[in-house]
Design an enzyme around this catalytic site. Structure first.
Site, PDB file in Angstrom:
ATOM      1  N   LYS A  16       0.844  -1.215   0.000  1.00 36.97           N
ATOM      2  CA  LYS A  16       0.000   0.000   0.000  1.00 36.97           C
ATOM      3  C   LYS A  16       0.869   1.251   0.000  1.00 36.97           C
ATOM      4  O   LYS A  16       0.620   2.205  -0.736  1.00 36.97           O
ATOM      5  CB  LYS A  16      -0.935   0.023   1.229  1.00 36.97           C
ATOM      6  CG  LYS A  16      -1.842  -1.191   1.328  1.00 36.97           C
ATOM      7  CD  LYS A  16      -2.747  -1.127   2.551  1.00 36.97           C
ATOM      8  CE  LYS A  16      -2.031  -1.079   3.885  1.00 36.97           C
ATOM      9  NZ  LYS A  16      -1.263  -2.293   4.197  1.00 36.97           N
ATOM     10  N   ARG A  91      -9.673   1.515   8.213  1.00 35.73           N
ATOM     11  CA  ARG A  91      -9.289   0.153   8.590  1.00 35.73           C
ATOM     12  C   ARG A  91     -10.381  -0.545   9.375  1.00 35.73           C
ATOM     13  O   ARG A  91     -10.220  -1.703   9.747  1.00 35.73           O
ATOM     14  CB  ARG A  91      -8.055   0.266   9.499  1.00 35.73           C
ATOM     15  CG  ARG A  91      -6.780  -0.276   8.935  1.00 35.73           C
ATOM     16  CD  ARG A  91      -5.721   0.074   9.948  1.00 35.73           C
ATOM     17  NE  ARG A  91      -4.575  -0.748   9.868  1.00 35.73           N
ATOM     18  CZ  ARG A  91      -3.454  -0.391   9.248  1.00 35.73           C
ATOM     19  NH1 ARG A  91      -3.380   0.743   8.599  1.00 35.73           N
ATOM     20  NH2 ARG A  91      -2.422  -1.186   9.286  1.00 35.73           N
ATOM     21  N   ARG A 130      11.865  -5.543   4.806  1.00 31.91           N
ATOM     22  CA  ARG A 130      11.682  -4.083   4.686  1.00 31.91           C
ATOM     23  C   ARG A 130      12.700  -3.328   5.552  1.00 31.91           C
ATOM     24  O   ARG A 130      12.940  -3.647   6.699  1.00 31.91           O
ATOM     25  CB  ARG A 130      10.279  -3.685   5.128  1.00 31.91           C
ATOM     26  CG  ARG A 130      10.096  -2.174   5.161  1.00 31.91           C
ATOM     27  CD  ARG A 130       8.667  -1.750   5.270  1.00 31.91           C
ATOM     28  NE  ARG A 130       7.929  -2.437   6.305  1.00 31.91           N
ATOM     29  CZ  ARG A 130       6.596  -2.479   6.356  1.00 31.91           C
ATOM     30  NH1 ARG A 130       5.870  -1.901   5.427  1.00 31.91           N
ATOM     31  NH2 ARG A 130       5.994  -3.112   7.327  1.00 31.91           N
ATOM     32  N   ARG A 162      11.313  -1.347  11.143  1.00 30.96           N
ATOM     33  CA  ARG A 162      10.223  -0.785  11.940  1.00 30.96           C
ATOM     34  C   ARG A 162      10.029  -1.616  13.205  1.00 30.96           C
ATOM     35  O   ARG A 162      10.086  -2.844  13.140  1.00 30.96           O
ATOM     36  CB  ARG A 162       8.927  -0.798  11.112  1.00 30.96           C
ATOM     37  CG  ARG A 162       8.676   0.526  10.422  1.00 30.96           C
ATOM     38  CD  ARG A 162       7.557   0.477   9.447  1.00 30.96           C
ATOM     39  NE  ARG A 162       6.325  -0.115   9.926  1.00 30.96           N
ATOM     40  CZ  ARG A 162       5.212  -0.180   9.184  1.00 30.96           C
ATOM     41  NH1 ARG A 162       5.200   0.316   7.970  1.00 30.96           N
ATOM     42  NH2 ARG A 162       4.130  -0.732   9.659  1.00 30.96           N
ATOM     43  N   ARG A 173      -0.684  -8.318  13.583  1.00 29.23           N
ATOM     44  CA  ARG A 173      -1.215  -7.356  12.594  1.00 29.23           C
ATOM     45  C   ARG A 173      -2.015  -8.069  11.510  1.00 29.23           C
ATOM     46  O   ARG A 173      -3.047  -7.584  11.072  1.00 29.23           O
ATOM     47  CB  ARG A 173      -0.053  -6.561  11.988  1.00 29.23           C
ATOM     48  CG  ARG A 173       0.499  -5.509  12.949  1.00 29.23           C
ATOM     49  CD  ARG A 173       1.866  -5.004  12.542  1.00 29.23           C
ATOM     50  NE  ARG A 173       1.924  -4.476  11.196  1.00 29.23           N
ATOM     51  CZ  ARG A 173       3.047  -4.358  10.483  1.00 29.23           C
ATOM     52  NH1 ARG A 173       4.203  -4.726  11.016  1.00 29.23           N
ATOM     53  NH2 ARG A 173       3.015  -3.848   9.286  1.00 29.23           N
TER      54      ARG A 173
END
Ligand code: AP5
Length: 227
Positions: A16, A91, A130, A162, A173
């Protein structure tokens, strides 16, 4: 004339943010990522950032009232004629209804919701790989590595993981996505604005499919638009 309003919907790690940057960049649209707004608040040490930290680091959603207030304030700063790409918002159904109300007040609407999806194993690999630069540029050690290992191409600063990308938090998540966010697929299908795009392809191919879905250019032949 009001600018287009596009929502990018999909699980953690599906792309996204990557596609939100690409869609907004060339058209000078606003890219509104609630995750980025919350991370900026954390970095700035604001009350909002302190409140959000406990939820984010456990992989839970920040309460709806906090998020809706944040987005409403942010939208006030944008000109009505500017296109907007939402990434990571809404969300929950409560957030989707609040967005509708805010947009209706401004004479606008959600023009298109693009649902990106990918296999869970691929999502976990993308998140594990990531790395983020302090300037916001996102890399991936497997799929989109920086020129020099661990260092941002643009600023030379060290890249970081992160804090919510730890494996246990990623599982939480993904569970939250399936329980609380996935019902938005039916919500937006009911409004006739949902397009599914396969998020497993190459970044540029997905970018073209999204542009086609949003009506900005024709989707290329063989592109991953599913419906
Ligand atoms: P948020 O920051 O929104 O995280 P998320 O939705 O979990 O999504 P991610 O940022 O992990 O993934 P992405 O889909 O953007 O993928 P990306 O493009 O980076 O939210 C974080 C937290 O904030 C939430 O858990 C919650 O606590 C809170 N929050 C935020 N919004 C909220 C809201 N509305 N309500 C309540 N709480 C909220 O890509 C991932 C990696 O894959 C990158 O390394 C990228 O380079 C790579 N990649 C991308 N596309 C491809 C491709 N096609 N091929 C190969 N690699 C790719």
């Amino acid at each position: 004339m009001s600018g287009k309003v596009v929502v990018l919907l999909g699980p953690p790690g599906v792309g996204k943010g990557t596609q939100g940057v690409r869609l907004s960049r060339d058209r000078s649209w606003a890219h509104v990522s609630t995750g980025d707004l919350l991370r900026a608040a954390r970095k700035a040490g604001t009350e909002l950032g302190r409140r959000a930290r406990a939820y984010m680091d456990r992989g839970r959603l920040v309460p709806d009232d906090v998020i809706v207030g944040l987005v409403r304030e942010h939208l006030r700063t944008l000109p009505a004629e500017q296109g907007v790409v939402f990434d990571g918002f809404p969300r929950t159904v409560v957030q989707a209804e609040a967005l509708e109300a805010v947009l209706t007040d401004a004479g606008r609407q959600v023009d298109r919701v693009v649902l990106l999806d990918a296999d869970a194993e691929l999502l976990v690999k993308r998140i594990a790989g990531r790395r983020s630069s302090p300037n916001g540029r996102v890399y991936n050690v497997y799929f989109d590595p920086p020129k020099a290992e661990g260092v941002c191409d643009e600023t030379g600063e060290p890249l970081v993981h992160r804090p919510d990308d730890l494996p246990a938090t990623v599982r939480a998540r993904l569970d939250v996505y399936h329980e609380v966010t996935a019902p938005l697929v039916g919500f937006y299908e009911g409004r006739g604005v949902l397009t599914r795009v396969n998020g497993e392809g190459e970044m540029t191919e997905i970018q073209q499919a999204i542009a086609g879905a949003v009506g900005l250019s024709q989707a290329v032949a063989g592109s991953p638009v599913l419906a």
